[in-house]
Design a protein around this motif. Structure first.
Motif, PDB file in Angstrom:
ATOM      1  N   ASP A 168       0.835  -1.195   0.000  1.00  0.00           N
ATOM      2  CA  ASP A 168       0.000   0.000   0.000  1.00  0.00           C
ATOM      3  C   ASP A 168       0.870   1.245   0.000  1.00  0.00           C
ATOM      4  N   LEU A 169       0.457   2.233  -0.779  1.00  0.00           N
ATOM      5  CA  LEU A 169       1.070   3.558  -0.771  1.00  0.00           C
ATOM      6  C   LEU A 169       0.013   4.539  -0.299  1.00  0.00           C
ATOM      7  N   ALA A 170       0.338   5.330   0.712  1.00  0.00           N
ATOM      8  CA  ALA A 170      -0.570   6.357   1.214  1.00  0.00           C
ATOM      9  C   ALA A 170       0.169   7.695   1.255  1.00  0.00           C
ATOM     10  N   ASP A 171      -0.564   8.757   0.942  1.00  0.00           N
ATOM     11  CA  ASP A 171       0.026  10.100   0.957  1.00  0.00           C
ATOM     12  C   ASP A 171      -0.999  11.079   1.510  1.00  0.00           C
ATOM     13  N   GLY A 172      -0.804  12.346   1.244  1.00  0.00           N
ATOM     14  CA  GLY A 172      -1.679  13.360   1.801  1.00  0.00           C
ATOM     15  C   GLY A 172      -3.114  13.294   1.312  1.00  0.00           C
ATOM     16  N   GLU A 173      -3.370  12.559   0.238  1.00  0.00           N
ATOM     17  CA  GLU A 173      -4.724  12.430  -0.280  1.00  0.00           C
ATOM     18  C   GLU A 173      -5.493  11.293   0.395  1.00  0.00           C
ATOM     19  N   VAL A 174      -4.809  10.521   1.230  1.00  0.00           N
ATOM     20  CA  VAL A 174      -5.433   9.363   1.883  1.00  0.00           C
ATOM     21  C   VAL A 174      -5.674   9.674   3.353  1.00  0.00           C
ATOM     22  N   HIS A 175      -6.910   9.525   3.784  1.00  0.00           N
ATOM     23  CA  HIS A 175      -7.275   9.680   5.191  1.00  0.00           C
ATOM     24  C   HIS A 175      -7.926   8.366   5.607  1.00  0.00           C
ATOM     25  N   HIS A 176      -7.252   7.581   6.447  1.00  0.00           N
ATOM     26  CA  HIS A 176      -7.740   6.228   6.704  1.00  0.00           C
ATOM     27  C   HIS A 176      -7.459   5.789   8.133  1.00  0.00           C
ATOM     28  N   GLN A 177      -8.023   4.608   8.447  1.00  0.00           N
ATOM     29  CA  GLN A 177      -7.837   4.006   9.760  1.00  0.00           C
ATOM     30  C   GLN A 177      -7.702   2.493   9.567  1.00  0.00           C
ATOM     31  N   PRO A 178      -6.471   1.976   9.516  1.00  0.00           N
ATOM     32  CA  PRO A 178      -6.287   0.535   9.351  1.00  0.00           C
ATOM     33  C   PRO A 178      -6.825  -0.239  10.552  1.00  0.00           C
ATOM     34  N   VAL A 179      -7.715  -1.192  10.277  1.00  0.00           N
ATOM     35  CA  VAL A 179      -8.314  -2.035  11.314  1.00  0.00           C
ATOM     36  C   VAL A 179      -7.927  -3.483  11.035  1.00  0.00           C
ATOM     37  N   VAL A 180      -7.278  -4.137  11.996  1.00  0.00           N
ATOM     38  CA  VAL A 180      -6.861  -5.530  11.820  1.00  0.00           C
ATOM     39  C   VAL A 180      -8.100  -6.422  11.910  1.00  0.00           C
TER      40      VAL A 180
END
Length: 225
Positions: free
Chosen positions: A181-193
């Motif tokens: 996965d690549l995330a930058d300033g355009e991504v607002h997320h919350q990884p949940v296992v």
């Protein structure tokens, strides 16, 4: 072991930057870890290297500096000295933190050292990865228990994440073993296992994660996230 079909891969331009040697060290190690696990991306990298070789054959010959060989040998000597523990021989790389059965330490990180697992919250641990000759590289392992999650955040820079074990969903997609996965300033997320297993990832950050909450920001500053 990568028991499921890998669905998320580095973009072609990222693989091209890897082949061209243009990626910062931390990002390079995460991409190399993915390529190690993914046969499809290994084929792409091999093709890009072959194309690059053909292009180089058509380029005009460039003269090397007279001291090019001496400088290369001197750099090799400096690296050897830096990795020599007490000056009597090659340094032994500390054993990586223990992983669950089915998870393996990536060969791309074989020369790196990593701290023991450190607590950062209930069911959450991390390990700092130190890259030889590149102490500025911000690389770390995350080990998050089933059902646990990282606080919501965006990014002031680029974050690359490679899943080694387990699964998480961040609101955009499900990521499992081998996924990238690549995330930058355009991504607002919350990884949940996901339930059933903890999740272990190797990640590299250029810049910082920008957590929504004040407490999460404080914890993030402590671990260099």
């Amino acid at each position: 072991m990568v028991p499921h079909s890998i669905r998320h891969h580095p973009a072609d331009d990222l693989l091209l930057s890897l082949v061209a040697g243009k990626l910062p060290v931390g990002l390079r190690l995460v991409v190399e870890t993915h390529v190690e696990l993914c046969s499809a991306c290994r084929e792409k990298v091999a093709m890009l290297r072959a194309v690059g070789g053909v292009v180089l054959e058509d380029e005009p010959v460039a003269a090397l500096r007279e001291d090019a060989l001496a400088q290369a040998l001197a750099r090799i000597d400096r690296l050897a000295e830096a990795r020599a523990g007490d000056g009597t021989g090659p340094a032994k790389v500390p054993a990586p933190p223990p992983l669950p059965a089915g998870a393996t330490w990536p060969r791309a990180l074989a020369d790196c050292s990593a701290t023991r697992w450190r607590w950062i919250g209930p069911g959450m641990r991390w390990s700092r990865v130190t890259v030889p000759d590149a102490p500025e590289a911000n690389v770390f392992l995350l080990r998050i228990g089933a059902g646990k999650y990282l606080p919501q955040h965006t990014h002031r820079g680029t974050e690359l994440t490679q899943v080694l074990y387990g699964r998480f969903h961040d609101g955009r997609a499900l990521f499992g073993p081998g996924d990238f996965d690549l995330a930058d300033g355009e991504v607002h997320h919350q990884p949940v296992v996901q339930d059933g297993s903890e999740c272990i990832c190797v990640a590299a950050v250029e810049g910082r994660l920008n957590f929504d909450g004040l407490i999460a920001r404080w914890f993030g500053s402590l671990v260099g996230m």
